[in-house]
Design an enzyme around this catalytic site. Sequence first.
Site, PDB file in Angstrom:
ATOM      1  N   LYS A   1      -6.332  -5.251   3.204  1.00 45.21           N
ATOM      2  CA  LYS A   1      -7.162  -4.091   2.890  1.00 45.21           C
ATOM      3  C   LYS A   1      -8.086  -4.358   1.710  1.00 45.21           C
ATOM      4  O   LYS A   1      -7.649  -4.810   0.667  1.00 45.21           O
ATOM      5  CB  LYS A   1      -6.225  -2.929   2.571  1.00 45.21           C
ATOM      6  CG  LYS A   1      -6.913  -1.654   2.150  1.00 45.21           C
ATOM      7  CD  LYS A   1      -5.849  -0.566   2.054  1.00 45.21           C
ATOM      8  CE  LYS A   1      -6.361   0.681   1.406  1.00 45.21           C
ATOM      9  NZ  LYS A   1      -5.292   1.705   1.351  1.00 45.21           N
TER      10      LYS A   1
ATOM     11  N   HIS B   1     -11.240  -1.959   0.690  1.00 44.70           N
ATOM     12  CA  HIS B   1     -11.419  -0.625   0.111  1.00 44.70           C
ATOM     13  C   HIS B   1     -12.176  -0.633  -1.212  1.00 44.70           C
ATOM     14  O   HIS B   1     -11.915   0.177  -2.103  1.00 44.70           O
ATOM     15  CB  HIS B   1     -10.044   0.049  -0.073  1.00 44.70           C
ATOM     16  CG  HIS B   1     -10.077   1.512   0.241  1.00 44.70           C
ATOM     17  ND1 HIS B   1      -8.984   2.334   0.175  1.00 44.70           N
ATOM     18  CD2 HIS B   1     -11.107   2.311   0.631  1.00 44.70           C
ATOM     19  CE1 HIS B   1      -9.333   3.561   0.500  1.00 44.70           C
ATOM     20  NE2 HIS B   1     -10.607   3.565   0.796  1.00 44.70           N
TER      21      HIS B   1
ATOM     22  N   CYS C   1      -5.400   4.283  -4.524  1.00 42.13           N
ATOM     23  CA  CYS C   1      -5.630   2.923  -4.052  1.00 42.13           C
ATOM     24  C   CYS C   1      -6.816   2.162  -4.651  1.00 42.13           C
ATOM     25  O   CYS C   1      -6.641   1.195  -5.373  1.00 42.13           O
ATOM     26  CB  CYS C   1      -5.780   3.048  -2.539  1.00 42.13           C
ATOM     27  SG  CYS C   1      -6.472   1.658  -1.748  1.00 42.13           S
TER      28      CYS C   1
ATOM     29  N   ASP D   1       0.243  -0.411  -5.129  1.00 47.23           N
ATOM     30  CA  ASP D   1      -1.030   0.033  -5.725  1.00 47.23           C
ATOM     31  C   ASP D   1      -0.957   1.409  -6.366  1.00 47.23           C
ATOM     32  O   ASP D   1      -1.844   1.794  -7.118  1.00 47.23           O
ATOM     33  CB  ASP D   1      -2.153  -0.008  -4.679  1.00 47.23           C
ATOM     34  CG  ASP D   1      -1.899   0.906  -3.479  1.00 47.23           C
ATOM     35  OD1 ASP D   1      -0.738   1.333  -3.269  1.00 47.23           O
ATOM     36  OD2 ASP D   1      -2.860   1.185  -2.738  1.00 47.23           O
ATOM     37  N   ASN D   2       0.088   2.164  -6.053  1.00 54.79           N
ATOM     38  CA  ASN D   2       0.287   3.509  -6.644  1.00 54.79           C
ATOM     39  C   ASN D   2       1.635   4.022  -6.150  1.00 54.79           C
ATOM     40  O   ASN D   2       2.329   3.330  -5.401  1.00 54.79           O
ATOM     41  CB  ASN D   2      -0.860   4.466  -6.261  1.00 54.79           C
ATOM     42  CG  ASN D   2      -1.251   4.406  -4.792  1.00 54.79           C
ATOM     43  OD1 ASN D   2      -2.358   3.984  -4.452  1.00 54.79           O
ATOM     44  ND2 ASN D   2      -0.345   4.785  -3.901  1.00 54.79           N
TER      45      ASN D   2
ATOM     46  N   ASP E   1       0.833  -1.201   0.000  1.00 54.91           N
ATOM     47  CA  ASP E   1       0.000   0.000   0.000  1.00 54.91           C
ATOM     48  C   ASP E   1       0.875   1.261   0.000  1.00 54.91           C
ATOM     49  O   ASP E   1       1.555   1.540   0.992  1.00 54.91           O
ATOM     50  CB  ASP E   1      -0.870  -0.045   1.271  1.00 54.91           C
ATOM     51  CG  ASP E   1      -2.076   0.854   1.184  1.00 54.91           C
ATOM     52  OD1 ASP E   1      -2.212   1.575   0.176  1.00 54.91           O
ATOM     53  OD2 ASP E   1      -2.887   0.829   2.118  1.00 54.91           O
ATOM     54  N   ASP E   2       0.894   1.985  -1.092  1.00 54.90           N
ATOM     55  CA  ASP E   2       1.686   3.222  -1.213  1.00 54.90           C
ATOM     56  C   ASP E   2       3.195   2.970  -1.162  1.00 54.90           C
ATOM     57  O   ASP E   2       3.962   3.849  -0.756  1.00 54.90           O
ATOM     58  CB  ASP E   2       1.345   4.248  -0.111  1.00 54.90           C
ATOM     59  CG  ASP E   2      -0.054   4.811  -0.228  1.00 54.90           C
ATOM     60  OD1 ASP E   2      -0.780   4.418  -1.157  1.00 54.90           O
ATOM     61  OD2 ASP E   2      -0.411   5.658   0.615  1.00 54.90           O
TER      62      ASP E   2
ATOM     63  N   HIS F   1       1.523   2.246   4.280  1.00 49.46           N
ATOM     64  CA  HIS F   1       0.622   3.410   4.341  1.00 49.46           C
ATOM     65  C   HIS F   1       0.639   4.009   5.751  1.00 49.46           C
ATOM     66  O   HIS F   1       0.756   3.287   6.729  1.00 49.46           O
ATOM     67  CB  HIS F   1      -0.795   2.920   4.006  1.00 49.46           C
ATOM     68  CG  HIS F   1      -1.786   3.999   3.692  1.00 49.46           C
ATOM     69  ND1 HIS F   1      -2.176   4.953   4.605  1.00 49.46           N
ATOM     70  CD2 HIS F   1      -2.470   4.268   2.549  1.00 49.46           C
ATOM     71  CE1 HIS F   1      -3.071   5.750   4.039  1.00 49.46           C
ATOM     72  NE2 HIS F   1      -3.256   5.362   2.792  1.00 49.46           N
TER      73      HIS F   1
ATOM     74  N   LYS G   1       2.046   9.769  -5.342  1.00 48.43           N
ATOM     75  CA  LYS G   1       0.658   9.284  -5.308  1.00 48.43           C
ATOM     76  C   LYS G   1      -0.364  10.407  -5.504  1.00 48.43           C
ATOM     77  O   LYS G   1      -0.185  11.510  -4.993  1.00 48.43           O
ATOM     78  CB  LYS G   1       0.401   8.617  -3.956  1.00 48.43           C
ATOM     79  CG  LYS G   1      -1.041   8.185  -3.737  1.00 48.43           C
ATOM     80  CD  LYS G   1      -1.244   7.643  -2.344  1.00 48.43           C
ATOM     81  CE  LYS G   1      -2.703   7.305  -2.093  1.00 48.43           C
ATOM     82  NZ  LYS G   1      -2.945   6.834  -0.711  1.00 48.43           N
TER      83      LYS G   1
ATOM     84  N   ARG H   1      -7.105  -1.168  -7.176  1.00 48.81           N
ATOM     85  CA  ARG H   1      -7.599  -2.470  -6.703  1.00 48.81           C
ATOM     86  C   ARG H   1      -8.784  -2.954  -7.533  1.00 48.81           C
ATOM     87  O   ARG H   1      -8.938  -4.149  -7.788  1.00 48.81           O
ATOM     88  CB  ARG H   1      -7.967  -2.385  -5.219  1.00 48.81           C
ATOM     89  CG  ARG H   1      -6.725  -2.357  -4.349  1.00 48.81           C
ATOM     90  CD  ARG H   1      -6.930  -1.717  -2.989  1.00 48.81           C
ATOM     91  NE  ARG H   1      -5.654  -1.148  -2.563  1.00 48.81           N
ATOM     92  CZ  ARG H   1      -4.798  -1.744  -1.737  1.00 48.81           C
ATOM     93  NH1 ARG H   1      -5.107  -2.905  -1.186  1.00 48.81           N
ATOM     94  NH2 ARG H   1      -3.641  -1.185  -1.449  1.00 48.81           N
TER      95      ARG H   1
END
Length: 428
Positions: A141, A143, A75, A345-346, A36-37, A239, A400, A79
Amino acid sequence: MFKSIFCFIFLYIPIDTLQKNTSPSPRPNFLIIVADDLGYTDISPYGSEISTPNIESLASNGGTLFTDFHTASTCSPTRSMLLSGTDHHLAGIGQMSDMTERYPKLWGGKQGYEGYLNDRVAALPEILKDLGGYQTMMTGKWHLGTVKEQIPSKRGFERSFALIHGAGNHFNYEPAVATERGGFALNPPLYVRDDEFINHTALPEDYYSSDYFTSELIRFLDEGDERSFFAYLAFTAPHWPLQAPNELIEKYKGKYDAGPDALRAARLERQRQLGLLTRNVDSMRVSTNETSWKFMLDDERAFSAKTMEIYAAMIHRMDDSIGRIIDYLHRTNQFNNTFILFMSDNGAEGVVLESLLLQSIDQSVTYFNNSYENIGKNTSYISYGPQWAYAAMAPYRMAKGHITEGGVRCPAIVHFGPLTSTSTSRSV
Ligand SMILES: *[C@@H]1O[C@H](CO)[C@@H](O)[C@H](O)[C@H]1NC(C)=O
Ligand SMILES: *[C@@H]1O[C@H](CO)[C@@H](O)[C@H](O)[C@H]1NC(C)=O
Ligand SMILES: *[C@@H]1O[C@H](CO)[C@@H](O)[C@H](O)[C@H]1NC(C)=O
Ligand SMILES: *[C@@H]1O[C@H](CO)[C@@H](O)[C@H](O)[C@H]1NC(C)=O
Ligand SMILES: *[C@@H]1O[C@H](CO)[C@@H](O)[C@H](O)[C@H]1NC(C)=O
């Protein structure tokens, strides 16, 4: 791009081998790991100084390192593409999933902006379960929708333990939940296990997000049956809020005392040594409104360096967790038959936390202790700011949330033995 990689998976595995009761040969397992990030150069195969030997082993032992892999700039859009194989607008996540709920006047009722993985797309686990006879499981996660009809168990996952929103406290210290409805990070309920929403207070004392998600996924695999598996492990590390086990933070003490520009230069040099960049590439200079390192007071520098130490420790711990999964696959003799994708994810998160319109900022004053001594612990709530993020995305521009290379270019590694064996090798 996603399309090319997922089309590729399905091209490579003829659809009849995915259908039930046909081929006697074992169908491949899929393990999809999403960070994540995580910034482009935050892991060692891309030039990081952070210890990530397990992720590196996926790249170096017959895996493929992608240097031109792109995602959405945030994010949930990414996904939704990952799990649907299609454009995130078609999948209902034209914007971050929380935005529709937060700004109904702007996004409400607009097709493509439903804010959850909509019913016009099939989710990958739905296809693999129904057409392929796979067992399907996820931890981490989600989301991609918050109400009962939108949770992982309703989108093809037979087993799941999920953080419903993003930005959960990694040690599960959620003081605001019981007292008020906060920003998206703190909207209860926070977790779901299969069909049951879970009170975060019911989680174990020693909860740490990366550890727990991994242990739960290994348990699901262990309790699984003879069908091939599709397993989705969606870390919320690294994150914010930046938090990690203290002994790991200690390991990175002093490593970032030279500041973000020095880190940026080191990461660029390492990319050149690894052959990921040519000598003549100039790095994009990005200015921020943060006080630059040069003009910071000593205690401001110490604080900032420690935020990066914590961030590094989070990535280190995520890599340890990935090592546990790899060990498990070896131990159960499934490694060679498992297609593993690791990706972010980014781009790295360059936002100044205080500028986000989150209730959690007030809460951070009320409920958290962000002193130098306390940051990284359960009761702290911090991010690391744009300069460290830009260091992880160099030579690319921004981070991001921006549709620039720094927002959408991500690390990605694929490991699958049969892909690289001589008879079936293709260039990816
Ligand atoms: C969660 O647990 C806390 C503490 O035990 C309790 O006060 C709260 O009502 C519970 N919430 C739900 C939704 O069960
Ligand atoms: C810096 O602040 C100004 C004024 O608040 C704003 O317009 C600008 O976009 C900011 N720049 C960056 C890089 O954040
Ligand atoms: C897995 O593949 C590697 C490399 O091709 C090979 O050396 C090893 O023997 C295989 N292991 C099993 C259990 O098949
Ligand atoms: C914040 O945490 C530090 C170290 O954990 C502690 O020494 C300090 O007293 C705490 N501050 C407050 C206001 O609680
Ligand atoms: C924070 O973690 C420490 C252990 O590191 C624990 O003793 C303490 O109770 C936790 N605090 C809260 C508020 O959860």
